[in-house]
Scaffold this motif. Structure first.
Motif, PDB file in Angstrom:
ATOM      1  N   ASN A   1      -4.176  10.820   1.679  1.00 50.25           N
ATOM      2  CA  ASN A   1      -4.077  10.484   3.098  1.00 50.25           C
ATOM      3  C   ASN A   1      -3.730   9.009   3.308  1.00 50.25           C
ATOM      4  O   ASN A   1      -2.798   8.684   4.042  1.00 50.25           O
ATOM      5  N   TYR A   2      -4.459   8.139   2.631  1.00 52.46           N
ATOM      6  CA  TYR A   2      -4.182   6.707   2.762  1.00 52.46           C
ATOM      7  C   TYR A   2      -4.969   5.947   1.697  1.00 52.46           C
ATOM      8  O   TYR A   2      -5.918   6.470   1.100  1.00 52.46           O
TER       9      TYR A   2
ATOM     10  N   THR B   1       0.419   4.108  -2.662  1.00 56.48           N
ATOM     11  CA  THR B   1       0.159   5.490  -2.260  1.00 56.48           C
ATOM     12  C   THR B   1       1.091   6.457  -2.987  1.00 56.48           C
ATOM     13  O   THR B   1       0.663   7.528  -3.443  1.00 56.48           O
TER      14      THR B   1
ATOM     15  N   SER C   1      -6.802  -0.585   2.175  1.00 55.74           N
ATOM     16  CA  SER C   1      -6.217  -1.865   1.733  1.00 55.74           C
ATOM     17  C   SER C   1      -6.981  -3.044   2.311  1.00 55.74           C
ATOM     18  O   SER C   1      -6.500  -3.776   3.163  1.00 55.74           O
TER      19      SER C   1
ATOM     20  N   SER D   1       0.814  -1.215   0.000  1.00 54.74           N
ATOM     21  CA  SER D   1       0.000   0.000   0.000  1.00 54.74           C
ATOM     22  C   SER D   1       0.848   1.267   0.000  1.00 54.74           C
ATOM     23  O   SER D   1       0.425   2.306  -0.521  1.00 54.74           O
ATOM     24  N   THR D   2       2.063   1.188   0.569  1.00 52.67           N
ATOM     25  CA  THR D   2       2.948   2.360   0.564  1.00 52.67           C
ATOM     26  C   THR D   2       3.380   2.706  -0.856  1.00 52.67           C
ATOM     27  O   THR D   2       3.334   3.866  -1.278  1.00 52.67           O
TER      28      THR D   2
END
Length: 230
Positions: free
Chosen positions: A118-119, A105, A122, A101-102
């Motif tokens: 923001n995020y 992003t 996941s 997910s990083t």
């Protein structure tokens, strides 16, 4: 003497004021910052599909929480369904068990330079790949089980086309396929030349590619006569 507005004109004037006030309120709201919204954005997973097979459906959309001014958020929420997908590359499918997910992003941040990501939500990011292999399987006719009418015999070779098929898919499924496929001729009491296309008895799986699903079988049949010279 001034003309007194009718009731209908008063309603039109009132509605016009409401629309104007709503318009200016909306313009003021859209120009403000620090709004947050969740976008449902298209996602494309890239991997070496010539060597690997996904064992479960890959996610096609992602949910992203972003913040920014009202105009930018309105534009992104309105256009995201027709937007180009975020492309996530799986470099080592044999070891990948989830989407990072990083990394995702960071990629989305590059697509939304005017917004703050923001995020990423996941919740459906599991991955499961298996190595793809190929197997060549010969096809044979169960000749001993062919039902020929009394007084008749098969008088030619039994033609089988194709005589070999290939199956491609994940290791765990291909390992369960037989080394030889035996096809039975279902017609009873055959007395004429046989010429039919029959289904190949193989399991059907969306993860396995089979070169052929039917096999063509043909042979000649002749009647034999008893020796009446004696």
């Amino acid at each position: 003497m001034d003309k007194v507005p009718s009731g209908q004109n008063k309603i039109k004037t009132f509605l016009g004021c409401i629309l104007a006030a709503s318009f200016f309120w909306l313009m003021n709201v859209l120009n403000k910052d620090n709004y947050s919204i969740k976008l449902n954005y298209p996602l494309a997973i890239e991997y070496d599909n010539s060597s690997f097979v996904p064992m479960q459906p890959l996610p096609k959309r992602i949910s992203v929480n972003v913040s920014g001014d009202g105009w930018s958020l309105l534009q992104k929420s309105w256009l995201n369904f027709n937007a180009l997908p975020v492309v996530y590359k799986v470099l080592n499918p044999n070891k990948a068990s989830f989407i990072n997910s990083t990394t995702l992003t960071d990629q989305i941040t590059e697509l939304f330079p005017d917004l703050h990501v923001n995020y990423v939500v996941s919740d459906t990011f599991e991955l499961n790949f298996e190595r793809k292999i190929s197997k060549i399987i010969p096809i044979r006719v169960d000749s001993a089980a062919i039902n020929i009418r009394d007084g008749y015999v098969i008088s030619s070779i039994i033609n089988v086309s194709p005589s070999l098929i290939s199956v491609d898919g994940p290791v765990s499924l291909i390992a369960s396929y037989p080394d030889t496929i035996r096809v039975s001729v279902p017609t009873p009491k055959i007395q004429n030349n046989y010429d039919e296309s029959l289904p190949i008895p193989l399991p059907v799986s969306p993860l396995v590619e089979v070169s052929h699903r039917d096999v063509y079988i043909s042979f000649e049949v002749a009647q034999y006569l008893n020796d009446i010279s004696q």
